[in-house]
Motif scaffolding. Structure first.
Motif, PDB file in Angstrom:
ATOM      1  N   GLY A 241       2.922  -2.455  -2.977  1.00 22.63           N
ATOM      2  CA  GLY A 241       2.097  -2.042  -1.856  1.00 22.63           C
ATOM      3  C   GLY A 241       3.691  -0.870  -1.721  1.00 22.63           C
ATOM      4  N   LEU A 242       3.263   0.251  -0.078  1.00 19.83           N
ATOM      5  CA  LEU A 242       4.651   0.719   0.184  1.00 19.83           C
ATOM      6  C   LEU A 242       5.178   0.376   1.294  1.00 19.83           C
ATOM      7  CD1 LEU A 242       4.777   3.975   0.050  1.00 19.83           C
ATOM      8  CD2 LEU A 242       3.586   4.678   2.414  1.00 19.83           C
ATOM      9  N   ALA A 243       6.596   0.500   0.682  1.00 18.67           N
ATOM     10  CA  ALA A 243       7.906   0.477   1.922  1.00 18.67           C
ATOM     11  C   ALA A 243       8.855   1.402   1.757  1.00 18.67           C
ATOM     12  CB  ALA A 243       7.930  -1.046   1.287  1.00 18.67           C
ATOM     13  N   GLN A 244       9.052   1.317   2.935  1.00 21.77           N
ATOM     14  CA  GLN A 244      10.219   2.299   2.979  1.00 21.77           C
ATOM     15  C   GLN A 244      11.739   2.105   2.650  1.00 21.77           C
ATOM     16  OE1 GLN A 244       9.369   5.394   4.910  1.00 21.77           O
ATOM     17  NE2 GLN A 244       7.605   4.016   4.474  1.00 21.77           N
ATOM     18  N   ALA A 245      12.330   2.696   2.184  1.00 23.73           N
ATOM     19  CA  ALA A 245      14.088   2.682   1.565  1.00 23.73           C
ATOM     20  C   ALA A 245      14.548   1.793   2.615  1.00 23.73           C
ATOM     21  CB  ALA A 245      14.379   4.223   1.679  1.00 23.73           C
ATOM     22  N   GLY A 246      15.076   0.886   2.033  1.00 22.85           N
ATOM     23  CA  GLY A 246      15.987  -0.149   3.124  1.00 22.85           C
ATOM     24  C   GLY A 246      14.806  -1.333   3.500  1.00 22.85           C
ATOM     25  N   GLY A 247      13.737  -0.884   2.730  1.00 28.09           N
ATOM     26  CA  GLY A 247      12.966  -2.056   4.010  1.00 28.09           C
ATOM     27  C   GLY A 247      12.255  -3.197   2.231  1.00 28.09           C
ATOM     28  N   SER A 248      11.474  -3.960   2.821  1.00 24.53           N
ATOM     29  CA  SER A 248      11.849  -5.217   2.193  1.00 24.53           C
ATOM     30  C   SER A 248       9.813  -5.281   0.968  1.00 24.53           C
ATOM     31  CB  SER A 248      11.893  -6.383   2.538  1.00 24.53           C
ATOM     32  OG  SER A 248      13.226  -6.059   2.708  1.00 24.53           O
ATOM     33  N   LEU A 249       9.836  -6.523   0.415  1.00 24.77           N
ATOM     34  CA  LEU A 249       8.201  -6.514  -0.232  1.00 24.77           C
ATOM     35  C   LEU A 249       8.505  -7.466  -1.231  1.00 24.77           C
ATOM     36  CD1 LEU A 249       6.639  -3.161  -2.000  1.00 24.77           C
ATOM     37  CD2 LEU A 249       6.023  -4.480   0.281  1.00 24.77           C
TER      38      LEU A 249
ATOM     39  N   MET B 178       7.899 -11.189 -25.220  1.00 23.27           N
ATOM     40  CA  MET B 178       6.383 -11.720 -24.009  1.00 23.27           C
ATOM     41  C   MET B 178       5.172 -13.182 -24.094  1.00 23.27           C
ATOM     42  SD  MET B 178       8.076 -12.002 -21.061  1.00 23.27           S
ATOM     43  CE  MET B 178       9.471 -12.941 -21.827  1.00 23.27           C
ATOM     44  N   TRP B 179       5.103 -13.775 -24.266  1.00 24.31           N
ATOM     45  CA  TRP B 179       3.471 -13.932 -24.632  1.00 24.31           C
ATOM     46  C   TRP B 179       2.642 -13.812 -23.909  1.00 24.31           C
ATOM     47  CZ3 TRP B 179       3.771 -20.115 -26.591  1.00 24.31           C
ATOM     48  CH2 TRP B 179       4.896 -20.339 -27.394  1.00 24.31           C
ATOM     49  N   TYR B 180       2.564 -13.735 -22.562  1.00 30.32           N
ATOM     50  CA  TYR B 180       1.180 -13.349 -21.549  1.00 30.32           C
ATOM     51  C   TYR B 180       1.360 -12.223 -20.836  1.00 30.32           C
ATOM     52  CZ  TYR B 180      -0.029 -18.259 -23.529  1.00 30.32           C
ATOM     53  OH  TYR B 180      -0.468 -19.037 -24.839  1.00 30.32           O
ATOM     54  N   TRP B 181       0.742 -11.372 -19.823  1.00 27.30           N
ATOM     55  CA  TRP B 181       0.667 -10.332 -19.018  1.00 27.30           C
ATOM     56  C   TRP B 181       0.317 -10.556 -18.057  1.00 27.30           C
ATOM     57  CZ3 TRP B 181       5.448  -7.152 -19.382  1.00 27.30           C
ATOM     58  CH2 TRP B 181       6.311  -7.094 -20.365  1.00 27.30           C
ATOM     59  N   GLY B 182       0.937 -10.164 -16.635  1.00 26.19           N
ATOM     60  CA  GLY B 182       0.560  -9.465 -15.936  1.00 26.19           C
ATOM     61  C   GLY B 182      -0.911  -8.377 -15.837  1.00 26.19           C
ATOM     62  N   LYS B 183      -1.608  -7.850 -14.984  1.00 31.84           N
ATOM     63  CA  LYS B 183      -1.869  -6.102 -15.597  1.00 31.84           C
ATOM     64  C   LYS B 183      -0.816  -5.434 -14.349  1.00 31.84           C
ATOM     65  CE  LYS B 183      -7.125  -7.846 -15.670  1.00 31.84           C
ATOM     66  NZ  LYS B 183      -8.264  -7.967 -14.680  1.00 31.84           N
ATOM     67  N   GLY B 184      -0.138  -6.030 -13.638  1.00 34.14           N
ATOM     68  CA  GLY B 184       1.205  -4.797 -12.894  1.00 34.14           C
ATOM     69  C   GLY B 184       0.562  -4.951 -11.355  1.00 34.14           C
ATOM     70  N   ILE B 185       1.354  -4.545 -10.494  1.00 31.84           N
ATOM     71  CA  ILE B 185       0.910  -3.593  -8.936  1.00 31.84           C
ATOM     72  C   ILE B 185       2.124  -2.836  -8.681  1.00 31.84           C
ATOM     73  CG2 ILE B 185       2.515  -5.984  -8.629  1.00 31.84           C
ATOM     74  CD1 ILE B 185       0.250  -6.180  -6.297  1.00 31.84           C
ATOM     75  N   GLN B 186       1.763  -1.862  -7.938  1.00 33.77           N
ATOM     76  CA  GLN B 186       2.428  -0.648  -7.818  1.00 33.77           C
ATOM     77  C   GLN B 186       3.844  -0.463  -6.390  1.00 33.77           C
ATOM     78  OE1 GLN B 186       2.351   2.617  -9.175  1.00 33.77           O
ATOM     79  NE2 GLN B 186       4.212   2.469  -8.269  1.00 33.77           N
ATOM     80  N   VAL B 187       4.668  -0.785  -6.872  1.00 34.23           N
ATOM     81  CA  VAL B 187       5.349  -0.836  -5.454  1.00 34.23           C
ATOM     82  C   VAL B 187       5.886   0.840  -5.085  1.00 34.23           C
ATOM     83  CG1 VAL B 187       7.977  -0.994  -5.014  1.00 34.23           C
ATOM     84  CG2 VAL B 187       5.849  -3.204  -6.118  1.00 34.23           C
ATOM     85  N   THR B 188       5.564   1.409  -4.146  1.00 35.91           N
ATOM     86  CA  THR B 188       6.145   3.003  -3.880  1.00 35.91           C
ATOM     87  C   THR B 188       7.287   2.936  -2.526  1.00 35.91           C
ATOM     88  OG1 THR B 188       4.107   3.436  -4.714  1.00 35.91           O
ATOM     89  CG2 THR B 188       5.212   4.995  -3.332  1.00 35.91           C
ATOM     90  N   VAL B 189       8.472   3.865  -3.300  1.00 33.98           N
ATOM     91  CA  VAL B 189       9.160   3.519  -2.494  1.00 33.98           C
ATOM     92  C   VAL B 189       9.772   4.909  -1.979  1.00 33.98           C
ATOM     93  CG1 VAL B 189      11.685   3.296  -1.054  1.00 33.98           C
ATOM     94  CG2 VAL B 189      10.184   0.878  -2.473  1.00 33.98           C
ATOM     95  N   PRO B 190       8.662   5.481  -0.940  1.00 37.54           N
ATOM     96  CA  PRO B 190       9.430   7.582  -0.333  1.00 37.54           C
ATOM     97  C   PRO B 190      10.616   8.104  -1.100  1.00 37.54           C
ATOM     98  CG  PRO B 190       7.274   6.690   0.957  1.00 37.54           C
ATOM     99  CD  PRO B 190       8.496   5.417  -0.116  1.00 37.54           C
ATOM    100  N   SER B 191      10.623   8.235  -1.238  1.00 34.98           N
ATOM    101  CA  SER B 191      11.988  10.023  -1.091  1.00 34.98           C
ATOM    102  C   SER B 191      12.261  10.274   0.416  1.00 34.98           C
ATOM    103  CB  SER B 191      12.195  10.210  -2.089  1.00 34.98           C
ATOM    104  OG  SER B 191      11.313  11.171  -2.074  1.00 34.98           O
TER     105      SER B 191
END
Length: 121
Positions: free
Chosen positions: A10-18, A108-121
Motif C-alpha cells: 500500500g501507501l506509506a510516508q517516507a520514514g514510515g513502515s509497512l 525461483m520455482w514459484y512466484w506470487g503475483k506481486g503487490i504494490q508499495v508506494t512511498v511518495p516523494s
C-alpha cells in the motif's frame, strides 16, 4: 497447486513502515527459501531479501540492510518482510518467490503475483 500470496502493501510516508506477508500453500514450507524481489518503474528486478525457512538464515540487499527485517511463521506457512524507514526509492511492486535456496530470480520455482508499495516523494 502451489500458491504464493502477498499482502500488506500500500501507501506509506517516507520514514514510515509497512509489513508485507507471503503466505505459501501447496508446498512443504520448510523445504524452501522464500525470496523477496522488487521491480520499480523503469528499473530492473532487484533481490531484496530472503529467508531459508529450515534454518532461518537470511539475506538482505545493501539497499535495505538495517531497515528491513525478514521472519517466518512456520505454523502459518508465512514469511513477513518488515520494512522500516521507508524511502521513495523503495517504491516498487514486491514479489515473493520460492526456491530450494536463496538465489537469483532466474532460479525461483514459484512466484506470487506481486503487490504494490508506494512511498511518495
Amino acid at each position: 497447486e502451489v500458491q504464493l500470496v502477498e499482502s500488506g502493501g500500500g501507501l506509506a510516508q517516507a520514514g514510515g513502515s509497512l509489513r508485507l506477508s507471503c503466505r505459501a500453500s501447496g508446498l512443504t514450507f520448510v523445504d524452501y527459501a522464500i525470496n523477496w524481489f522488487r521491480l520499480a518503474p523503469g528499473g530492473e528486478r532487484e533481490g531484496v531479501s530472503c529467508i531459508s525457512v529450515e534454518d532461518g538464515s537470511t539475506y538482505f540487499a545493501d539497499s535495505v540492510k538495517g531497515r528491513f527485517t525478514i521472519s517466518s511463521d512456520n505454523a502459518k506457512n508465512t514469511v513477513y518482510l518488515q520494512m522500516n524507514s521507508l524511502k521513495f526509492e523503495d517504491t516498487a511492486v514486491y514479489y515473493c518467490a520460492a526456491a530450494p535456496s536463496c538465489a537469483l530470480a532466474q532460479h525461483m520455482w514459484y512466484w506470487g503475483k506481486g503487490i504494490q508499495v508506494t512511498v511518495p516523494s
